[in-house]
Motif scaffolding. Structure first.
Motif, PDB file in Angstrom:
ATOM      1  N   TYR A  24       0.841  -1.196   0.000  1.00 17.39           N
ATOM      2  CA  TYR A  24       0.000   0.000   0.000  1.00 17.39           C
ATOM      3  C   TYR A  24       0.879   1.249   0.000  1.00 17.39           C
ATOM      4  O   TYR A  24       0.689   2.171  -0.795  1.00 17.39           O
ATOM      5  N   THR A  25       1.848   1.290   0.889  1.00 12.44           N
ATOM      6  CA  THR A  25       2.748   2.436   0.979  1.00 12.44           C
ATOM      7  C   THR A  25       3.615   2.559  -0.260  1.00 12.44           C
ATOM      8  O   THR A  25       3.733   3.641  -0.856  1.00 12.44           O
ATOM      9  N   SER A  26       4.210   1.454  -0.673  1.00 10.24           N
ATOM     10  CA  SER A  26       5.188   1.487  -1.757  1.00 10.24           C
ATOM     11  C   SER A  26       4.579   1.904  -3.089  1.00 10.24           C
ATOM     12  O   SER A  26       5.194   2.646  -3.857  1.00 10.24           O
ATOM     13  N   MET A  27       3.371   1.446  -3.399  1.00 15.78           N
ATOM     14  CA  MET A  27       2.790   1.796  -4.696  1.00 15.78           C
ATOM     15  C   MET A  27       2.085   3.147  -4.661  1.00 15.78           C
ATOM     16  O   MET A  27       2.014   3.857  -5.672  1.00 15.78           O
ATOM     17  N   SER A  28       1.564   3.532  -3.500  1.00 19.43           N
ATOM     18  CA  SER A  28       0.823   4.795  -3.424  1.00 19.43           C
ATOM     19  C   SER A  28       1.741   6.002  -3.602  1.00 19.43           C
ATOM     20  O   SER A  28       1.362   6.999  -4.225  1.00 19.43           O
ATOM     21  N   ILE A  29       2.948   5.922  -3.052  1.00 16.62           N
ATOM     22  CA  ILE A  29       3.857   7.077  -3.130  1.00 16.62           C
ATOM     23  C   ILE A  29       4.219   7.413  -4.574  1.00 16.62           C
ATOM     24  O   ILE A  29       4.012   8.562  -5.013  1.00 16.62           O
ATOM     25  N   PRO A  30       4.760   6.485  -5.371  1.00 15.68           N
ATOM     26  CA  PRO A  30       5.086   6.862  -6.754  1.00 15.68           C
ATOM     27  C   PRO A  30       3.861   7.181  -7.594  1.00 15.68           C
ATOM     28  O   PRO A  30       3.905   8.070  -8.452  1.00 15.68           O
ATOM     29  N   TYR A  31       2.756   6.476  -7.355  1.00 12.15           N
ATOM     30  CA  TYR A  31       1.548   6.758  -8.131  1.00 12.15           C
ATOM     31  C   TYR A  31       1.099   8.197  -7.915  1.00 12.15           C
ATOM     32  O   TYR A  31       0.795   8.924  -8.873  1.00 12.15           O
ATOM     33  N   HIS A  32       1.071   8.645  -6.683  1.00 10.94           N
ATOM     34  CA  HIS A  32       0.520   9.970  -6.405  1.00 10.94           C
ATOM     35  C   HIS A  32       1.524  11.092  -6.604  1.00 10.94           C
ATOM     36  O   HIS A  32       1.121  12.236  -6.808  1.00 10.94           O
ATOM     37  N   ILE A  33       2.800  10.807  -6.544  1.00 14.07           N
ATOM     38  CA  ILE A  33       3.761  11.826  -6.976  1.00 14.07           C
ATOM     39  C   ILE A  33       3.625  12.007  -8.488  1.00 14.07           C
ATOM     40  O   ILE A  33       3.620  13.133  -9.004  1.00 14.07           O
ATOM     41  N   GLY A  34       3.487  10.894  -9.206  1.00 13.41           N
ATOM     42  CA  GLY A  34       3.322  10.972 -10.649  1.00 13.41           C
ATOM     43  C   GLY A  34       2.050  11.703 -11.044  1.00 13.41           C
ATOM     44  O   GLY A  34       2.078  12.638 -11.860  1.00 13.41           O
ATOM     45  N   THR A  35       0.915  11.293 -10.474  1.00 12.25           N
ATOM     46  CA  THR A  35      -0.345  11.946 -10.814  1.00 12.25           C
ATOM     47  C   THR A  35      -0.429  13.340 -10.213  1.00 12.25           C
ATOM     48  O   THR A  35      -0.981  14.256 -10.828  1.00 12.25           O
ATOM     49  N   GLY A  36       0.130  13.517  -9.011  1.00 11.25           N
ATOM     50  CA  GLY A  36       0.029  14.798  -8.332  1.00 11.25           C
ATOM     51  C   GLY A  36       0.896  15.873  -8.944  1.00 11.25           C
ATOM     52  O   GLY A  36       0.450  17.008  -9.145  1.00 11.25           O
TER      53      GLY A  36
END
Length: 526
Positions: A462-474
């Protein structure tokens, strides 16, 4: 490594409920995204009353982007809870926070009513939305993937991405329906609040459905075995090779697919309205047709990634995007407003500029700034050259200085349309272009959830995938509207904003080809 559970058990009734419940969050997420995007110009006038429409729009887009800025922080916060407390309860909290913040925007006072307090409250609510979104997608993707039978994860998780089309169509129905029932002046005064308050209904439905779900079987097995993480952030950093995986997920996967998706939706809408000069209703309807027609691509390419591999589908999508994005937008422009395309060829505009302190974020005081702002608002491409005094050349006619009425008359005589003529619009060209960029988005977005889930170990997933996903989308995606519009305004080329998309996709392609492993056959229970 120990295997916690078997992956190949399928329960159709359970799986349908899992996909529906998780996809509702995506519908909600993109309802908020499109709602703010469609109403950005109006919200700029209501909350950032500067007297300059361009500045108001840019400030409104910054408020839009601020929510994306806080998404990585939400990913850290809710990723920590998702890996410690569980997938189900974490994304119950995130959707409640997201829905509550969206509804509260509909209750805010405007700048006229509360002064500087109004935009500050809007920024606060956008921040809360961003924090909630930081935990929403990761929870939904993991929850679906951890229920999916082996060999079907791409197909199952692709429904989450396809649900974005549902979010757009819902937004379209609510906004156009509200505008049809309320006079334009009243919609601008108070009717705009209704679509935001409608999110309370969506929230109630989403919470009701999600309360029926059980915890993810993978997390249940880890909890029973006592192997859940006590400090997911620390463990994510310490897991062998995990930092490298996070970087590949960020720069190779998330950044690349995000800018394609946002270009296909937000970029297309702004291009049709602000550059091609279509009426808002027509632009929304064309985009709606494109979204509906391309929605099946998400499910198709998700299933295809189960058969031929996630990486191959993603790479092909990136390459096709680089080849087709400019041709598709040129086709879109020609189809939407043929007169504009003809004027570009027959009466090009050149601006001779002295040293000009042109700041797109402030009210223009200098004559040169007013001239550039006027041309940008009209969606007119222009070339710039250095000169001692300001002059504007349209075809073979040159005006010294800037006189708005005189320039408008010259542009009209040269064939530059102020608005698109619906009688001259070529619908099939617009639809092909909008559907084409939508299919490219489907190809690159469809395998993403499965890739990110499969890339990281279950203990810190949960932590590992959420960080890059939301930096990318954010960051790469959330700031796309304002960056691309800024490039257009500063360059004078209405297509120049697409270079941002090309640059980020090129980066994503190189990193994906060199460093992203194929993940489709991985065991995600370990």
């Amino acid at each position: 490594m120990a295997t916690y559970i078997k992956e190949d058990a399928a329960d159709p009734k359970r799986d349908r409920l899992v996909i529906i419940a998780s996809s509702l969050g995506t519908v909600f997420e993109w309802y908020d995204f499109f709602l703010y995007g469609i109403l950005a110009a109006l919200l700029g006038k209501l909350f950032f009353a500067t007297g300059n429409p361009t500045t108001e729009l840019l400030f409104s887009l910054f408020a839009f982007a601020i929510g994306f800025f806080f998404r990585p922080l939400g990913a850290l916060l809710f990723g920590w809870f998702g890996d410690r407390v569980g997938r189900k309860y974490t994304f119950l909290v995130t959707i409640a926070l997201m829905g509550g913040a969206t509804a509260c925007i509909g209750l805010l006072p405007t700048y006229e009513q509360a002064g500087i307090t109004a935009p500050l409250l809007l920024l606060l609510l956008r921040t809360l939305q961003g924090l909630a979104l930081g935990g929403e997608y990761g929870g939904a993707a993991i929850y679906v993937a951890e229920h999916a039978p082996r060999g079907r994860r791409g197909a199952y998780t692709s429904w989450i991405q396809a649900a974005a089309a549902g979010g757009f169509m819902l937004t379209l129905a609510v906004v156009l329906g509200t505008k049809a029932l309320i006079p334009e002046a009243e919609f601008a005064a108070w009717g705009w609040r209704i679509p935001f308050l409608m999110s309370l209904l969506l929230l109630g439905i989403s919470l009701w459905v999600r309360m029926k779900l059980a915890e993810s079987p993978v997390f249940q097995a880890m909890k029973a075995a006592g192997t859940t993480s006590t400090n997911p952030f620390r463990d994510s950093l310490k897991a062998p090779g995990n930092i490298g995986r996070v970087l590949v997920a960020l720069f190779g996967v998330s950044a690349g697919f995000t800018v394609i998706f946002y270009t296909s939706q937000f970029g297309t809408l702004y291009f049709l309205q602000n550059t091609a000069r279509l009426a808002e209703r027509d632009a929304l309807l064309y985009l709606g047709i494109g979204v509906l027609a391309s929605a099946p691509a998400y499910v198709y390419f998700g299933g295809l990634s189960d058969r031929i591999g996630r990486k191959k589908v993603l790479v092909i999508g990136y390459v096709l995007t680089l080849l087709l994005v400019f041709p598709l937008f040129h086709l879109m422009g020609r189809g939407a407003n043929p007169a504009l395309a003809e004027a570009v060829a027959s009466a090009p505009v050149t601006v001779s500029l002295p040293a000009c302190n042109y700041n797109v974020f402030t009210k223009q005081e200098a004559e040169c700034g007013k001239a550039l702002e006027y041309l940008s608002k009209r969606g007119i491409s222009y070339a710039k050259r250095d000169a001692d005094t300001l002059a504007i050349t349209v075809g073979d006619v040159t005006l010294q200085g800037f006189d708005k009425d005189a320039l408008a008359a010259v542009l009209a005589k040269a064939g530059w349309p102020e608005k698109a003529d619906p009688a001259r619009t070529v619908p099939w060209q617009v639809i092909i272009a909008v559907v084409g960029i939508g299919i490219l988005s489907g190809m690159t977005y469809a395998p993403v959830a499965a890739i990110l889930v499969e890339l990281f170990p279950a203990k810190v997933r949960y932590t590992s995938m959420s960080i890059p996903y939301h930096i990318g989308t954010g960051y790469f995606g959330g700031f796309l509207p304002v960056i691309s519009q800024y490039i257009v305004v500063k360059s004078g080329d209405v297509f120049a904003g697409l270079w941002y998309t090309v640059a980020i996709v090129t980066m994503g392609l190189v990193i994906t080809v060199l460093f992203l492993p194929e993940t489709k056959d991985r065991d995600i229970t370990i």
